[in-house]
Design a protein around this motif. Structure first.
Motif, PDB file in Angstrom:
ATOM      1  N   HIS A 119      -2.103 -21.520   0.415  1.00 50.34           N
ATOM      2  CA  HIS A 119      -2.209 -19.635   1.037  1.00 50.34           C
ATOM      3  C   HIS A 119      -1.521 -19.901   2.529  1.00 50.34           C
ATOM      4  O   HIS A 119      -0.559 -19.300   3.309  1.00 50.34           O
ATOM      5  CB  HIS A 119      -3.326 -19.042   0.690  1.00 50.34           C
ATOM      6  CG  HIS A 119      -2.818 -17.842   1.240  1.00 50.34           C
ATOM      7  ND1 HIS A 119      -2.263 -16.183   0.009  1.00 50.34           N
ATOM      8  CD2 HIS A 119      -3.075 -16.679   2.121  1.00 50.34           C
ATOM      9  CE1 HIS A 119      -1.731 -15.615   0.470  1.00 50.34           C
ATOM     10  NE2 HIS A 119      -2.271 -15.574   1.441  1.00 50.34           N
ATOM     11  N   HIS A 123       2.119 -18.940   5.203  1.00 49.02           N
ATOM     12  CA  HIS A 123       1.946 -17.771   5.706  1.00 49.02           C
ATOM     13  C   HIS A 123       1.954 -18.471   7.467  1.00 49.02           C
ATOM     14  O   HIS A 123       2.832 -17.922   8.216  1.00 49.02           O
ATOM     15  CB  HIS A 123      -0.020 -17.474   6.109  1.00 49.02           C
ATOM     16  CG  HIS A 123       0.009 -15.979   5.448  1.00 49.02           C
ATOM     17  ND1 HIS A 123       1.212 -14.900   5.700  1.00 49.02           N
ATOM     18  CD2 HIS A 123      -0.937 -15.760   4.797  1.00 49.02           C
ATOM     19  CE1 HIS A 123       0.617 -14.039   4.321  1.00 49.02           C
ATOM     20  NE2 HIS A 123      -0.380 -14.984   3.548  1.00 49.02           N
ATOM     21  N   TYR A 127       6.262 -17.541   4.862  1.00 50.84           N
ATOM     22  CA  TYR A 127       5.953 -16.244   3.965  1.00 50.84           C
ATOM     23  C   TYR A 127       4.730 -14.956   4.044  1.00 50.84           C
ATOM     24  O   TYR A 127       4.047 -15.792   5.167  1.00 50.84           O
ATOM     25  CB  TYR A 127       5.691 -17.360   3.094  1.00 50.84           C
ATOM     26  CG  TYR A 127       6.612 -18.553   2.439  1.00 50.84           C
ATOM     27  CD1 TYR A 127       7.672 -18.266   1.291  1.00 50.84           C
ATOM     28  CD2 TYR A 127       6.483 -19.559   2.907  1.00 50.84           C
ATOM     29  CE1 TYR A 127       8.692 -19.104   1.373  1.00 50.84           C
ATOM     30  CE2 TYR A 127       7.627 -20.404   2.178  1.00 50.84           C
ATOM     31  CZ  TYR A 127       8.477 -20.235   1.997  1.00 50.84           C
ATOM     32  OH  TYR A 127       9.051 -21.514   1.923  1.00 50.84           O
ATOM     33  N   ASP A 128       5.329 -13.991   3.735  1.00 51.59           N
ATOM     34  CA  ASP A 128       3.973 -13.196   4.288  1.00 51.59           C
ATOM     35  C   ASP A 128       4.213 -12.274   1.909  1.00 51.59           C
ATOM     36  O   ASP A 128       5.324 -12.680   1.186  1.00 51.59           O
ATOM     37  CB  ASP A 128       4.251 -12.142   4.803  1.00 51.59           C
ATOM     38  CG  ASP A 128       3.083 -11.663   5.682  1.00 51.59           C
ATOM     39  OD1 ASP A 128       1.905 -11.843   5.125  1.00 51.59           O
ATOM     40  OD2 ASP A 128       3.491 -11.613   6.733  1.00 51.59           O
ATOM     41  N   HIS A 129       3.051 -11.745   2.195  1.00 50.38           N
ATOM     42  CA  HIS A 129       2.862 -10.815   1.500  1.00 50.38           C
ATOM     43  C   HIS A 129       2.446  -9.004   1.545  1.00 50.38           C
ATOM     44  O   HIS A 129       1.928  -8.484   1.026  1.00 50.38           O
ATOM     45  CB  HIS A 129       1.565 -11.055   0.487  1.00 50.38           C
ATOM     46  CG  HIS A 129       0.634 -11.711   1.435  1.00 50.38           C
ATOM     47  ND1 HIS A 129      -0.118 -10.344   1.132  1.00 50.38           N
ATOM     48  CD2 HIS A 129      -0.224 -12.684   1.242  1.00 50.38           C
ATOM     49  CE1 HIS A 129      -1.303 -10.691   2.236  1.00 50.38           C
ATOM     50  NE2 HIS A 129      -1.021 -12.385   2.235  1.00 50.38           N
ATOM     51  N   THR A 131       5.197  -7.152   1.633  1.00 52.85           N
ATOM     52  CA  THR A 131       5.713  -6.261   0.221  1.00 52.85           C
ATOM     53  C   THR A 131       5.540  -6.587  -1.137  1.00 52.85           C
ATOM     54  O   THR A 131       5.197  -7.829  -1.161  1.00 52.85           O
ATOM     55  CB  THR A 131       7.560  -6.249   0.682  1.00 52.85           C
ATOM     56  OG1 THR A 131       7.553  -7.085   0.980  1.00 52.85           O
ATOM     57  CG2 THR A 131       7.226  -5.028   2.345  1.00 52.85           C
ATOM     58  N   SER A 132       5.983  -6.233  -2.385  1.00 50.04           N
ATOM     59  CA  SER A 132       6.120  -6.764  -3.612  1.00 50.04           C
ATOM     60  C   SER A 132       7.153  -7.800  -3.791  1.00 50.04           C
ATOM     61  O   SER A 132       6.997  -8.458  -4.077  1.00 50.04           O
ATOM     62  CB  SER A 132       6.154  -5.274  -4.903  1.00 50.04           C
ATOM     63  OG  SER A 132       6.475  -6.046  -5.807  1.00 50.04           O
ATOM     64  N   GLU A 134       8.405 -10.083  -1.266  1.00 51.69           N
ATOM     65  CA  GLU A 134       7.786 -11.378  -0.405  1.00 51.69           C
ATOM     66  C   GLU A 134       6.638 -11.850  -0.910  1.00 51.69           C
ATOM     67  O   GLU A 134       6.108 -12.841  -1.297  1.00 51.69           O
ATOM     68  CB  GLU A 134       6.289 -10.807   0.380  1.00 51.69           C
ATOM     69  CG  GLU A 134       8.129  -9.823   2.116  1.00 51.69           C
ATOM     70  CD  GLU A 134       7.281  -9.183   2.984  1.00 51.69           C
ATOM     71  OE1 GLU A 134       8.586  -9.966   3.895  1.00 51.69           O
ATOM     72  OE2 GLU A 134       6.527  -8.631   3.640  1.00 51.69           O
ATOM     73  N   GLU A 135       5.219 -10.691  -2.273  1.00 51.87           N
ATOM     74  CA  GLU A 135       4.252 -11.137  -2.685  1.00 51.87           C
ATOM     75  C   GLU A 135       4.895 -12.169  -4.284  1.00 51.87           C
ATOM     76  O   GLU A 135       4.414 -13.571  -4.252  1.00 51.87           O
ATOM     77  CB  GLU A 135       3.786 -10.039  -2.653  1.00 51.87           C
ATOM     78  CG  GLU A 135       2.691 -10.264  -4.082  1.00 51.87           C
ATOM     79  CD  GLU A 135       1.605  -9.177  -4.535  1.00 51.87           C
ATOM     80  OE1 GLU A 135       1.037  -9.263  -4.980  1.00 51.87           O
ATOM     81  OE2 GLU A 135       0.997  -8.065  -2.697  1.00 51.87           O
ATOM     82  N   LYS A 136       5.600 -11.676  -4.265  1.00 51.72           N
ATOM     83  CA  LYS A 136       6.039 -12.525  -5.632  1.00 51.72           C
ATOM     84  C   LYS A 136       6.610 -13.752  -5.586  1.00 51.72           C
ATOM     85  O   LYS A 136       6.762 -14.688  -5.626  1.00 51.72           O
ATOM     86  CB  LYS A 136       7.199 -11.420  -6.381  1.00 51.72           C
ATOM     87  CG  LYS A 136       6.644 -10.532  -7.104  1.00 51.72           C
ATOM     88  CD  LYS A 136       8.127  -9.769  -7.609  1.00 51.72           C
ATOM     89  CE  LYS A 136       8.013  -8.358  -8.304  1.00 51.72           C
ATOM     90  NZ  LYS A 136       8.621  -7.116  -8.772  1.00 51.72           N
ATOM     91  N   PHE A 139       3.419 -15.763  -3.659  1.00 47.19           N
ATOM     92  CA  PHE A 139       2.664 -16.198  -5.131  1.00 47.19           C
ATOM     93  C   PHE A 139       2.727 -17.081  -5.717  1.00 47.19           C
ATOM     94  O   PHE A 139       2.448 -18.082  -6.442  1.00 47.19           O
ATOM     95  CB  PHE A 139       2.051 -14.734  -5.562  1.00 47.19           C
ATOM     96  CG  PHE A 139       0.683 -14.123  -4.706  1.00 47.19           C
ATOM     97  CD1 PHE A 139       0.961 -13.707  -3.494  1.00 47.19           C
ATOM     98  CD2 PHE A 139      -0.712 -13.824  -4.933  1.00 47.19           C
ATOM     99  CE1 PHE A 139      -0.079 -13.404  -2.616  1.00 47.19           C
ATOM    100  CE2 PHE A 139      -1.857 -13.207  -4.077  1.00 47.19           C
ATOM    101  CZ  PHE A 139      -0.893 -13.275  -2.941  1.00 47.19           C
ATOM    102  N   ASN A 160      -5.797 -12.520  -5.224  1.00 46.42           N
ATOM    103  CA  ASN A 160      -5.207 -12.129  -5.284  1.00 46.42           C
ATOM    104  C   ASN A 160      -5.251 -11.571  -2.926  1.00 46.42           C
ATOM    105  O   ASN A 160      -6.215 -11.208  -2.440  1.00 46.42           O
ATOM    106  CB  ASN A 160      -5.101 -10.641  -5.398  1.00 46.42           C
ATOM    107  CG  ASN A 160      -4.947 -10.159  -6.641  1.00 46.42           C
ATOM    108  OD1 ASN A 160      -3.686 -10.525  -6.875  1.00 46.42           O
ATOM    109  ND2 ASN A 160      -5.465  -9.597  -7.303  1.00 46.42           N
TER     110      ASN A 160
END
Length: 161
Positions: A119, A123, A127-129, A131-132, A134-136, A139, A160
């Motif tokens: 994870h 980053h 990569y980031d999370h 927004t929805s 970005e998270e998809k 992850f 999460n």
């Protein structure tokens, strides 16, 4: 990729350190990170990561992993400059928090440390999370890489980070 470990918490054993290194090398290869790239990984206590979180992110809470990227690029991109080692950044992992989360998620501490390391590296790679969408993407990548490596998520766990 060159990885420097700081086991400040003193609670990450040699097997865990080797697993984290192997996972980071695996993810780096999947993401085409240059062999000369350098990464620092620190294992700390809850108190230490809370202080880091407070100092650098203005959040006075314990967290599981914090990443500091030295190269700001686009998603999955890392700048390479000539033949010199490129410092990617730092990943800081709370071993205390990893132990707690491993118990909560019903899997091993080693799997949790590998998850947090992957994870953190993602980053650093952009990569980031937030927004929805970005998270998809993020992850899905970390789950794909951990599964390919041989550390799939335990049934019934919901990570999460």
């Amino acid at each position: 990729m060159i990885i420097d470990f700081l086991n400040e918490a003193g609670s990450a054993n040699e097997e865990s350190l080797q697993l984290v290194e192997d996972v980071l090398q695996f993810v780096a290869k999947k993401e085409d990170v240059a062999e000369l790239a350098e990464l620092s990984v620190s294992f700390v206590t809850n108190d230490e990561i809370q202080e880091i979180n407070k100092t650098y992110r203005n959040k006075d809470t314990v967290t599981d992993v914090i990443s500091f990227a030295m190269q700001e690029q686009g998603e999955g991109e890392v700048a390479v400059i000539g033949e010199q080692p490129l410092l990617l950044g730092d990943i800081i992992i709370s071993v205390d928090r990893a132990v707690e989360q491993a118990a909560d998620y019903g899997h091993s501490i080693e799997r949790e440390l590998a998850f947090l390391a992957a994870h953190g590296l993602l980053h650093i790679l952009g990569y980031d999370h937030m927004t929805s969408d970005e998270e998809k993407v993020m992850f899905a990548k970390q789950e794909q890489y951990l599964t390919e490596f041989g550390l799939p998520r335990s049934l019934g766990s919901s990570e999460n980070a």
